[in-house]
Scaffold this active site. Structure first.
Site, PDB file in Angstrom:
ATOM      1  N   ASP A  27      -8.498 -51.633  21.878  1.00 46.40           N
ATOM      2  CA  ASP A  27      -8.128 -53.058  22.689  1.00 46.40           C
ATOM      3  C   ASP A  27      -6.640 -53.275  21.955  1.00 46.40           C
ATOM      4  O   ASP A  27      -6.791 -53.321  20.487  1.00 46.40           O
ATOM      5  CB  ASP A  27      -9.028 -54.065  22.345  1.00 46.40           C
ATOM      6  N   ASP A  75     -17.025 -55.552  33.261  1.00 42.72           N
ATOM      7  CA  ASP A  75     -17.542 -56.184  32.190  1.00 42.72           C
ATOM      8  C   ASP A  75     -18.419 -57.177  32.535  1.00 42.72           C
ATOM      9  O   ASP A  75     -18.468 -58.351  32.752  1.00 42.72           O
ATOM     10  CB  ASP A  75     -16.040 -57.262  31.697  1.00 42.72           C
TER      11      ASP A  75
HETATM   12  O1  1PR Z   1      -8.780 -57.124  33.741  1.00 39.84           O
HETATM   13  O2  1PR Z   1      -7.786 -54.973  34.736  1.00 39.84           O
HETATM   14  O3  1PR Z   1      -6.452 -56.746  33.230  1.00 39.84           O
HETATM   15  O4  1PR Z   1      -8.394 -55.279  32.258  1.00 39.84           O
HETATM   16  C1  1PR Z   1      -8.487 -55.765  31.183  1.00 39.84           C
HETATM   17  C2  1PR Z   1      -9.464 -54.844  30.306  1.00 39.84           C
HETATM   18  O5  1PR Z   1      -9.395 -55.322  29.075  1.00 39.84           O
HETATM   19  C3  1PR Z   1     -10.777 -54.725  30.935  1.00 39.84           C
HETATM   20  O6  1PR Z   1     -11.249 -53.462  30.834  1.00 39.84           O
HETATM   21  C4  1PR Z   1     -11.674 -55.803  29.796  1.00 39.84           C
HETATM   22  O7  1PR Z   1     -12.877 -54.957  29.531  1.00 39.84           O
HETATM   23  C5  1PR Z   1     -10.728 -55.497  28.392  1.00 39.84           C
HETATM   24  N1  1PR Z   1     -10.630 -56.632  27.681  1.00 39.84           N
HETATM   25  C6  1PR Z   1     -10.068 -57.964  28.097  1.00 39.84           C
HETATM   26  N2  1PR Z   1     -10.415 -58.950  27.044  1.00 39.84           N
HETATM   27  C7  1PR Z   1     -10.889 -58.284  26.067  1.00 39.84           C
HETATM   28  C8  1PR Z   1     -11.271 -58.663  24.629  1.00 39.84           C
HETATM   29  O8  1PR Z   1     -11.803 -57.856  24.004  1.00 39.84           O
HETATM   30  N3  1PR Z   1     -10.889 -59.903  24.438  1.00 39.84           N
HETATM   31  N4  1PR Z   1     -11.882 -55.765  25.807  1.00 39.84           N
HETATM   32  C9  1PR Z   1     -11.437 -56.947  26.702  1.00 39.84           C
HETATM   33  C10 1PR Z   1     -13.075 -55.686  26.003  1.00 39.84           C
HETATM   34  C11 1PR Z   1     -13.412 -53.549  25.542  1.00 39.84           C
HETATM   35  C12 1PR Z   1     -14.949 -52.759  25.383  1.00 39.84           C
HETATM   36  C13 1PR Z   1     -15.063 -52.490  24.130  1.00 39.84           C
HETATM   37  C14 1PR Z   1     -16.591 -52.031  24.029  1.00 39.84           C
HETATM   38  C15 1PR Z   1     -17.103 -51.358  22.749  1.00 39.84           C
HETATM   39  N5  1PR Z   1     -13.289 -54.758  24.948  1.00 39.84           N
HETATM   40  O9  1PR Z   1     -14.611 -51.701  26.303  1.00 39.84           O
HETATM   41  O10 1PR Z   1     -14.350 -51.403  23.619  1.00 39.84           O
HETATM   42  O11 1PR Z   1     -17.323 -53.191  24.393  1.00 39.84           O
HETATM   43  O12 1PR Z   1     -16.977 -52.158  21.668  1.00 39.84           O
HETATM   44  P1  1PR Z   1     -18.017 -51.817  20.561  1.00 39.84           P
HETATM   45  O13 1PR Z   1     -18.318 -50.185  20.453  1.00 39.84           O
HETATM   46  O14 1PR Z   1     -17.268 -52.471  19.300  1.00 39.84           O
HETATM   47  O15 1PR Z   1     -19.339 -52.591  20.871  1.00 39.84           O
HETATM   48  P2  1PR Z   1      -7.903 -56.099  33.581  1.00 39.84           P
END
Ligand code: 1PR
Length: 523
Positions: free
Chosen positions: A224, A379
């Site tokens: 991220d 999500d």
């Molecule tokens: O909506 O097309 O602009 O895409 C934005 C992308 O960014 C989406 O895929 C959304 O999941 C991601 N996103 C937005 N905000 C956040 C945030 O963290 N504040 N990240 C975010 C979400 C990604 C997850 C994470 C897993 C594994 N995090 O894929 O990597 O849950 O984590 P873990 O192994 O630590 O449990 P758009």
């Protein structure tokens, strides 16, 4: 000097980078004369067959290409660059292929996920100099829905098993073409490229330890990425999508460095999520594009990028469409793009009108770059129910009861990084996105994100049984056993994790070590 045929669709940067990493220089074809003058030609085809052949026609490349092939000078076709050599393709029956090899291109008709995405092996049918120094059990990266069928078996160099035995490379004199992507196949792929460049490599016909090849389960590292309050681009990670700690954006490292570390550690794929892309326009986010460019110079496994892929108007009222955003990501080194918020809005509009417009980001990008290049990132979070009949959504009976003992739940889709819940469930979203042309689902789970409690098996089973495209299980990995569980209790093709890798709690190599004798992985 290698001549590279870039007809303008998709990511040729990774092929250029891989060749340059081997110390060669690359010249890009700008005219038919460049093809005729080439000593060695590499043709990496990306996207859709019909689009590729039409562009080759428009640019008047077909005749020089046929002259080059007939001259038997060294040629390496990759993916669509293999399919182009055949007479026609089911993907675009109205368009002729080059017809250099007798046969056609057919869609996979197997009871498995299509596209065939991931790392699979080779059954060697004859010796080739490109296999010099290979042992036989190496795996290579595939991503395709169609495979070639040759009339003359003597051209078959390797086959691969995926619900059927299909041709994964051909050789006819000095003309070699592979369905897999050597430029995305780590060390083994670079070796094939090196052997192609050094025309003196001794021919080799490796003997694998097994009579059949098996698609490996993929381990994906997710980064991220966003700017912190000082303006530096950092890899961050929250739990349940809150990435701030004591008011500051958590800083877990530099994106290019971390991606490189995961590549060396054995990651099968790297995903970057530009997590503020939903509010900042990616084409103005040059550092993010730069991260992609630099990473693709050093990391030779597939790169996916998500964040902000949608139509957009800038402050001066200029309109950009999602395809332009994706094109810039592809040009910067991405192999796949991941669409989050926009996919939800598209699915809602489709469900309301019952009509496919052909204009959505999923449709336009998959039309040009192929379905395999479009990932939809979902999500969802759980919404508990007392009764299965309480809502008009895909409801599951859960073994993890809600706070008030509820035995049912549905998975509510969210947009804007989990900030806004919508009246759409994850199962329906996945189904609609497959229909619109998505090639893969990245299935997060907000409830599990960053918790280390393991993947949400119920969610993953609900989605995998609703679609036939591959599903990446994401969120909650905390122990090596969680990867084993997700690969044995669900049909997920790959598992993605972030926190445990960033915090160095469990290295990727340890995950693979644990899985090695239990499920097929790439070592
Ligand atoms: O909506 O097309 O602009 O895409 C934005 C992308 O960014 C989406 O895929 C959304 O999941 C991601 N996103 C937005 N905000 C956040 C945030 O963290 N504040 N990240 C975010 C979400 C990604 C997850 C994470 C897993 C594994 N995090 O894929 O990597 O849950 O984590 P873990 O192994 O630590 O449990 P758009």
């Amino acid at each position: 000097m290698i001549t590279l045929l870039d007809y303008g669709a998709g990511n040729v940067r990774s092929v250029t980078n891989a060749i340059e990493s081997l110390g060669e220089t690359v010249r890009i074809v700008t005219s038919g004369e460049d093809i005729l003058a080439a000593d060695k030609l590499v043709f990496p085809g990306v996207g859709a067959f019909g689009n590729m052949m039409r562009i080759l026609q428009e640019k008047r490349f077909i005749e020089p290409l046929m002259t080059f092939l007939d001259s038997n000078r060294p040629f390496l076709g990759i993916c669509l660059g293999l399919q182009a050599l055949f007479e026609h393709s089911e993907e675009a029956p109205e368009v002729d292929g080059l017809g250099f090899i007798a046969g056609s291109v057919k869609r996979f008709a197997v009871d498995r996920s299509v596209p065939h995405i991931g790392w699979n092996g080779l059954n060697f049918k004859q010796a080739s100099r490109v296999f010099h120094d290979l042992f036989g059990d190496e795996k290579f990266y595939f991503v395709h829905s169609y495979h070639v069928v040759a009339d003359d078996p003597s051209v078959i160099l390797t086959t691969t098993n995926y619900g059927c035995e299909f041709i994964s490379s051909i050789q006819k004199g000095n003309i070699i073409a592979t369905q897999f992507h050597p430029e995305k196949s780590g060390r083994a792929g670079l070796m094939i490229l090196k052997n192609f460049l050094e025309t003196t490599a001794a021919p080799n016909c490796p003997v694998p330890s097994s009579a059949h090849t098996t698609l490996a389960k993929r381990i994906i590292a997710c980064l991220d990425v966003r700017s912190n309050d000082q303006g530096d681009l950092v890899v961050t990670k929250g739990d349940q999508y809150d990435v701030r700690e004591d008011g500051d954006v958590r800083n877990l490292g530099k994106p290019v460095e971390l991606a490189q570390r995961y590549y060396t550690d054995g990651a099968d794929e790297i995903t970057f999520l530009n997590i503020t892309g939903f509010r900042d326009f990616p084409l103005e986010d040059m550092p993010m594009l730069e991260v992609l460019k630099q990473t693709s110079e050093k990391v030779f496994v597939p790169l996916t990028i998500g964040g902000g892929i949608r139509d957009y108007s800038d402050k001066d009222g200029r309109r950009y469409d999602a395809l332009a955003v994706a094109a810039e990501y592809f040009r910067s080194g991405a192999d796949k793009v991941s669409i989050g918020s926009d996919a939800v809005l598209i699915a809602e509009a489709y469900l309301q009108s019952g009509r496919l417009t052909g204009q959505s980001s999923i449709e336009t990008i998959s039309r040009v770059y192929g379905n395999q290049a479009v990932v939809v990132s979902i999500d969802p979070r759980r919404v508990y129910l007392k009764s299965a009949d309480d809502v008009d959504h895909a409801v599951i009976e859960t073994t993890i009861p809600g706070p008030n003992g509820e035995r049912y739940c549905w998975y509510q889709c969210t947009i804007s990084g989990g900030r806004e819940g919508r009246d759409l469930d994850a199962v329906t979203l996945a189904r609609v996105c497959e229909k619109l042309g998505a090639g893969e689902i990245l299935l997060n789970c907000i409830d599990r994100d960053g918790t280390n409690l393991g993947f949400d098996i119920e969610l993953i089973n609900a989605v995998t049984s609703a679609v036939s495209i591959p599903v990446i299980a994401s969120s909650g990995a905390g122990r090596v056993e969680h990867f084993h569980e997700v690969f044995t209790a669900t049909r997920a093709e790959s598992a993605l994790a972030a926190g445990i890798f960033h915090r160095r709690e469990i290295p990727i190599a340890e995950v693979k070590e644990y899985l090695a004798c239990k499920v097929e992985v790439r070592r």
